[in-house]
Design an enzyme around this catalytic site. Structure first.
Site, mmCIF file in Angstrom:
data_model
loop_
_atom_site.group_PDB
_atom_site.id
_atom_site.type_symbol
_atom_site.label_atom_id
_atom_site.label_comp_id
_atom_site.label_asym_id
_atom_site.label_seq_id
_atom_site.Cartn_x
_atom_site.Cartn_y
_atom_site.Cartn_z
ATOM 1 N N SER A 15 -32.905 -28.628 59.772
ATOM 2 C CA SER A 15 -31.447 -28.578 59.913
ATOM 3 C C SER A 15 -30.698 -29.345 58.844
ATOM 4 O O SER A 15 -29.589 -28.974 58.488
ATOM 5 C CB SER A 15 -31.044 -29.119 61.288
ATOM 6 O OG SER A 15 -31.431 -30.477 61.421
ATOM 7 N N HIS A 72 -31.991 -23.123 63.415
ATOM 8 C CA HIS A 72 -31.244 -22.679 62.227
ATOM 9 C C HIS A 72 -31.846 -21.426 61.596
ATOM 10 O O HIS A 72 -31.324 -20.924 60.604
ATOM 11 C CB HIS A 72 -31.161 -23.819 61.206
ATOM 12 C CG HIS A 72 -30.387 -24.974 61.750
ATOM 13 N ND1 HIS A 72 -29.015 -25.080 61.606
ATOM 14 C CD2 HIS A 72 -30.771 -26.025 62.517
ATOM 15 C CE1 HIS A 72 -28.602 -26.161 62.240
ATOM 16 N NE2 HIS A 72 -29.646 -26.763 62.796
ATOM 17 N N LYS A 132 -25.520 -21.179 66.865
ATOM 18 C CA LYS A 132 -25.418 -21.297 65.401
ATOM 19 C C LYS A 132 -25.199 -19.887 64.837
ATOM 20 O O LYS A 132 -24.115 -19.351 64.973
ATOM 21 C CB LYS A 132 -26.636 -22.050 64.880
ATOM 22 C CG LYS A 132 -26.632 -23.487 65.455
ATOM 23 C CD LYS A 132 -27.778 -24.307 65.037
ATOM 24 C CE LYS A 132 -27.616 -25.774 65.411
ATOM 25 N NZ LYS A 132 -27.452 -26.120 66.811
#
Ligand code: PLP
Length: 384
Positions: A179, A207, A238
């Protein structure tokens, strides 16, 4: 007891340039934002594919509220297991190519709950040195012995596995796309080690979900390792633009988590609107692969531009570009200067990253335009 320590602690944080303040963000999570009253280009969001402000997610949420109401009323094991929770889990399992999936209220809750479900006293958990705080806390909560191996260092991981007692349960836990550094874990080697030493593997794709070719299923899937990883964890807040998290894996794993995982059991389930947004997002990442391609192109442009300016970006080849600065104070001053000139590039300091490695964490979005990227690169040149 007096609360005098509060002021002392705040003062200590200020003296070390580690004091944090909330910024006020107005408008939606597009490629431009209003931050503390100023319009700026947004290079600090995990809204990688531009879905957080996509009308299809908004419509899905409104429809779900009209049909199923606002709240979920209870935890999943009481009366909060609603139609859309199950529908989303079927769609997630299909995306990931697994037998089953289970939704969690957040990635933080998933990691802090799953690890203690898999290992406990007398067991060993192997954790990459740069794993996210939620993984670190999950390891601590498990009360297993924690062996932290150097970032992506499979030799050190193997040494640890060799030394672990034969009878103990062993778990290796890593992020797939890190990340704060934007680099990838050596997943193939980790999986091979897990098989050689009879260890379980848990991979956090917070991610990576949504952004990897060919289908947005993540790095594990891209590498064809799905069958060999016990827990594939990811988030919905995300690239998928909404909120929440999931695990994908075998049906028996899902059953165990439903029965044993405290952060799944003892919490009100996510509301229907959040489930509907995730379902809409999964449909969009399937139907619009061009978003992933646009993100890749933007990454390549910004990365080349920053390298040409002489910035160090570590091993990142992804949408997360760590512009290495080092000193926390210098990093925050740079971040402020960029903000004053119209670019939001958040400075990241300890404890989020190790001391001496403060950086501007630049994140790219599929929806950044060429003009926005050129403008940002000009500003990065002017502050260098
Ligand atoms: N895992 C990683 C690697 C993350 O970066 C984050 C970030 O927030 C989380 C887990 C937590 O996910 P959530 O924001 O859904 O709590």
């Amino acid at each position: 007891m007096t609360a005098g320590f509060i002021q002392d602690e705040l003062q200590a944080l200020k003296s070390a340039s580690l004091y944090r303040q909330l910024r006020h963000v107005a408008g939606d999570q597009g490629s431009t934002l209003m931050v503390d009253g100023r319009e700026v280009l947004n290079f600090s969001s995990n809204n990688y594919l531009g879905l957080a402000n996509h009308p299809a997610l908004g419509k899905a949420a409104i429809n779900a509220i009209e049909r199923y109401g606002c709240g979920s009323g209870a935890s999943r094991l009481i009366s909060g297991n609603m139609t859309l929770h199950e529908e989303l889990e079927i769609k997630l399992a299909r995306l990931k190519g697994t037998q089953a999936a289970l939704v969690f209220n957040s990635g933080f809750q998933a990691n802090t709950g799953i690890i203690p479900t898999l290992v406990g006293v007398g067991d060993v958990v192997f954790s990459d040195a740069l794993n996210h705080a939620s993984i670190i806390d999950g390891c601590r909560l498990s009360r297993a012995k924690i062996v932290v191996y150097r970032h992506c260092d499979v030799d050190q991981l193997e040494d640890g596995l060799k030394d672990a007692p034969h009878s103990s349960r062993k778990l290796i836990v890593t992020e797939s796309l890190f990340s704060m550094d934007g680099d990838e874990a050596p997943l193939k080697q980790i999986v091979e080690l897990s098989e050689k030493y009879d260890a379980m593997t848990m991979v956090d794709e917070a991610h990576a979900t949504g952004v990897y070719e060919p289908d947005g299923a993540g790095l594990i899937s891209r590498l064809g390792l799905g069958e060999r990883v016990l827990v594939q964890m990811g988030t919905l807040g995300k690239a998928l633009g909404g909120f929440g998290a999931y695990i994908a894996g075998r049906a028996a794993l899902r059953e165990l988590l439903i029965n044993r995982c405290r952060s799944f059991i003892f919490t009100t389930s996510l509301p229907p609107a959040v489930m509907a947004m995730a379902i809409a997002a999964i449909e969009l990442i399937r139907r619009e692969p061009e978003r992933r391609r646009a993100l890749r192109n933007n990454c390549a442009r910004v990365r080349d531009g920053l390298l040409r300016l002489g910035y160090s970006l570590g091993d990142s080849r992804s949408q997360i570009l760590p512009l290495m600065i080092g000193d926390a104070n210098h990093c925050m001053r740079l971040s402020e200067r960029l903000l004053e000139h119209g670019v939001f590039a958040q400075g990241i300091r300890p404890p989020t990253v190790p001391p001496g490695t403060s950086r501007l964490r630049i994140t790219l979005m599929a929806t950044h335009t060429s003009e926005q990227i050129d403008r940002a690169l000009e500003l990065f040149a002017s502050v260098h």
